[in-house]
Design a protein around this motif. Sequence first.
Motif, mmCIF file in Angstrom:
data_model
loop_
_atom_site.group_PDB
_atom_site.id
_atom_site.type_symbol
_atom_site.label_atom_id
_atom_site.label_comp_id
_atom_site.label_asym_id
_atom_site.label_seq_id
_atom_site.Cartn_x
_atom_site.Cartn_y
_atom_site.Cartn_z
ATOM 1 N N LEU A 347 0.820 -1.212 0.000
ATOM 2 C CA LEU A 347 0.000 0.000 0.000
ATOM 3 C C LEU A 347 0.855 1.263 0.000
ATOM 4 O O LEU A 347 0.553 2.240 -0.689
ATOM 5 C CB LEU A 347 -0.930 0.000 1.219
ATOM 6 C CG LEU A 347 -2.059 -1.034 1.204
ATOM 7 C CD1 LEU A 347 -2.699 -1.128 2.590
ATOM 8 C CD2 LEU A 347 -3.116 -0.684 0.162
ATOM 9 N N ALA A 348 1.934 1.231 0.791
ATOM 10 C CA ALA A 348 2.817 2.404 0.871
ATOM 11 C C ALA A 348 3.498 2.664 -0.471
ATOM 12 O O ALA A 348 3.567 3.810 -0.938
ATOM 13 C CB ALA A 348 3.866 2.190 1.969
ATOM 14 N N ILE A 349 3.988 1.606 -1.118
ATOM 15 C CA ILE A 349 4.669 1.767 -2.408
ATOM 16 C C ILE A 349 3.687 2.238 -3.474
ATOM 17 O O ILE A 349 4.008 3.107 -4.296
ATOM 18 C CB ILE A 349 5.354 0.447 -2.826
ATOM 19 C CG1 ILE A 349 6.506 0.131 -1.868
ATOM 20 C CG2 ILE A 349 5.863 0.529 -4.263
ATOM 21 C CD1 ILE A 349 7.158 -1.219 -2.110
ATOM 22 N N ASN A 350 2.472 1.694 -3.458
ATOM 23 C CA ASN A 350 1.475 2.113 -4.438
ATOM 24 C C ASN A 350 1.135 3.595 -4.270
ATOM 25 O O ASN A 350 0.912 4.310 -5.259
ATOM 26 C CB ASN A 350 0.205 1.274 -4.290
ATOM 27 C CG ASN A 350 -0.555 1.139 -5.595
ATOM 28 O OD1 ASN A 350 0.046 0.946 -6.653
ATOM 29 N ND2 ASN A 350 -1.867 1.254 -5.536
ATOM 30 N N GLY A 351 1.111 4.052 -3.027
ATOM 31 C CA GLY A 351 0.886 5.476 -2.774
ATOM 32 C C GLY A 351 1.978 6.333 -3.377
ATOM 33 O O GLY A 351 1.720 7.396 -3.958
ATOM 34 N N ARG A 352 3.210 5.872 -3.248
ATOM 35 C CA ARG A 352 4.342 6.626 -3.806
ATOM 36 C C ARG A 352 4.328 6.608 -5.334
ATOM 37 O O ARG A 352 4.775 7.569 -5.977
ATOM 38 C CB ARG A 352 5.666 6.046 -3.277
ATOM 39 C CG ARG A 352 5.851 6.223 -1.786
ATOM 40 C CD ARG A 352 5.889 7.686 -1.400
ATOM 41 N NE ARG A 352 5.948 7.890 0.041
ATOM 42 C CZ ARG A 352 6.075 9.066 0.630
ATOM 43 N NH1 ARG A 352 6.128 10.160 -0.109
ATOM 44 N NH2 ARG A 352 6.123 9.164 1.945
ATOM 45 N N VAL A 353 3.829 5.533 -5.921
ATOM 46 C CA VAL A 353 3.678 5.486 -7.380
ATOM 47 C C VAL A 353 2.685 6.571 -7.817
ATOM 48 O O VAL A 353 2.928 7.309 -8.784
ATOM 49 C CB VAL A 353 3.189 4.096 -7.845
ATOM 50 C CG1 VAL A 353 2.792 4.127 -9.318
ATOM 51 C CG2 VAL A 353 4.288 3.053 -7.622
ATOM 52 N N ASP A 355 2.101 9.271 -6.241
ATOM 53 C CA ASP A 355 2.756 10.568 -6.001
ATOM 54 C C ASP A 355 3.666 10.967 -7.155
ATOM 55 O O ASP A 355 4.028 12.143 -7.276
ATOM 56 C CB ASP A 355 3.623 10.514 -4.735
ATOM 57 C CG ASP A 355 2.809 10.361 -3.468
ATOM 58 O OD1 ASP A 355 1.588 10.602 -3.519
ATOM 59 O OD2 ASP A 355 3.390 10.007 -2.424
ATOM 60 N N GLY A 356 4.074 9.961 -7.962
ATOM 61 C CA GLY A 356 5.104 10.219 -8.962
ATOM 62 C C GLY A 356 6.449 10.424 -8.305
ATOM 63 O O GLY A 356 7.321 11.115 -8.836
ATOM 64 N N HIS A 357 6.650 9.825 -7.150
ATOM 65 C CA HIS A 357 7.895 9.997 -6.399
ATOM 66 C C HIS A 357 9.066 9.386 -7.169
ATOM 67 O O HIS A 357 8.941 8.289 -7.730
ATOM 68 C CB HIS A 357 7.772 9.337 -5.031
ATOM 69 C CG HIS A 357 8.811 9.761 -4.041
ATOM 70 N ND1 HIS A 357 10.111 9.304 -4.091
ATOM 71 C CD2 HIS A 357 8.756 10.613 -2.986
ATOM 72 C CE1 HIS A 357 10.792 9.850 -3.098
ATOM 73 N NE2 HIS A 357 9.993 10.652 -2.412
ATOM 74 N N PRO A 358 10.228 10.057 -7.190
ATOM 75 C CA PRO A 358 11.372 9.563 -7.975
ATOM 76 C C PRO A 358 11.822 8.153 -7.615
ATOM 77 O O PRO A 358 12.299 7.412 -8.475
ATOM 78 C CB PRO A 358 12.478 10.579 -7.657
ATOM 79 C CG PRO A 358 11.756 11.822 -7.255
ATOM 80 C CD PRO A 358 10.504 11.366 -6.571
ATOM 81 N N ARG A 362 11.988 2.224 -8.334
ATOM 82 C CA ARG A 362 12.871 1.217 -7.732
ATOM 83 C C ARG A 362 12.128 0.404 -6.670
ATOM 84 O O ARG A 362 12.315 -0.814 -6.560
ATOM 85 C CB ARG A 362 14.074 1.909 -7.088
ATOM 86 C CG ARG A 362 14.978 2.637 -8.080
ATOM 87 C CD ARG A 362 16.085 3.345 -7.343
ATOM 88 N NE ARG A 362 16.837 4.218 -8.225
ATOM 89 C CZ ARG A 362 17.793 5.041 -7.815
ATOM 90 N NH1 ARG A 362 18.107 5.098 -6.533
ATOM 91 N NH2 ARG A 362 18.434 5.812 -8.685
ATOM 92 N N LEU A 363 11.290 1.090 -5.881
ATOM 93 C CA LEU A 363 10.569 0.397 -4.819
ATOM 94 C C LEU A 363 9.609 -0.636 -5.390
ATOM 95 O O LEU A 363 9.508 -1.757 -4.870
ATOM 96 C CB LEU A 363 9.793 1.415 -3.978
ATOM 97 C CG LEU A 363 10.625 2.356 -3.105
ATOM 98 C CD1 LEU A 363 9.723 3.380 -2.420
ATOM 99 C CD2 LEU A 363 11.406 1.574 -2.054
#
Length: 414
Positions: A347-353, A355-358, A362-363
Amino acid sequence: MDLLTFSIPFFLTAMLMEFALDRWKGWGLYRLNDTIGNLSTGILNRIIGLTYKSLFLVIYIPLFTLLQPYYQWVGFNWSIDNVWHLALAVLAYDFCYYWKHRICHEVNIFWAEHLVHHQSEDYNLSTALRQSSGGLQLDWIFYLPLLLIGLPAEIVIVAGAIDLIYQFWVHTQKIPKIRWLEWFVITPSNHRVHHAQNAVYVDKNYGGILILWDRLFGTYQQELETEPCLYGVRKPLNTFDPVAANLQHLKRMAIDAWHTKSWWDKCTLWFRPTGYRPADVEKSMPVASTDLTNFKRFNPEISPGLRNYAFAQHLCYTATTLSLLWFTSVLSFWQLMGSVIALIICLAINGRVLDGHPISGRLETLRLAALICAIPLLNNTYVPLFISYLLTSSLVWWWLATRRKEDRVTFVSD
């Protein structure tokens, strides 16, 4: 009676109906990223709740047993099968809920847990499902007065579930004021005020079912036609990561306590009014508040392919969560913990996806690689399904990564 779990299908159906109407009518109430952020925090709330015993029950039940002679003397004999008993229990619970809710807005440490419900900058039925993970477990303090009227723990739990289920329908912008009803109960209009960050609306309308408590204790504010509601919190979250959402204010307080030179502030800022920061930290590490005169929602631009990928992943996590809730009783402790931890990371990684987080690329690649290790741990029945999911996700992710590389090459060439 786990009424909340049984209510989940109804919640999701109602939300999907509002979402479909939103798309059909062009209301603009839903954004995919914000909706996934809301639902992810709701999933986190349910799965983390499977891993620990409620502190409320651990404390309430022994105290209830201890007070049995008092209850026998007074003649308290509550029955969950008696409709009037249950109605009175809901009324008493709602009174305690009002004060709990009010303190959650007024004291730093309580706001750290409650603000999760207010972080969404949209307001729709998915916002109702945006709940904190309950890690601090501070709510139980406010329901101890129910011991004075001899309410058994099971009735308190059912009353609390009814109180929370009622609040689902008020999280919508499409139901206008309901005339006389506005005087007595929480309505969508009353609750829109509560979620707004406009100065005139802040810290108003705390009731769960009844608005009478707010009218009685001076915290009522009607929705004004001249002041449209702006939703969210004054210190915006700016991420769709549900783990970060739960840690937002707690992290800020910890940083402030670490950096302030005042030992008094280090120890007391947790219990100061919401938003309090030590003067030296406020000066050296200012945190900008939302500019309400030029309010813009957090809405990072990502490719349609990436957005659809994140949506598909979220559907998989939702299905996994529902299965986990249904089959919890047949899982071992380690199977349950492993499933919950894996879901939290996903869930945390999907949230960052979203976000468009740089670092999200990788995550997500690491996540897909790590899931290969889970195959030997699965029941043979689920291995083909899991491998299909893993292969499909990996191929789509590889294709999206290739597209991103091509886009970067084209951009450099241009």
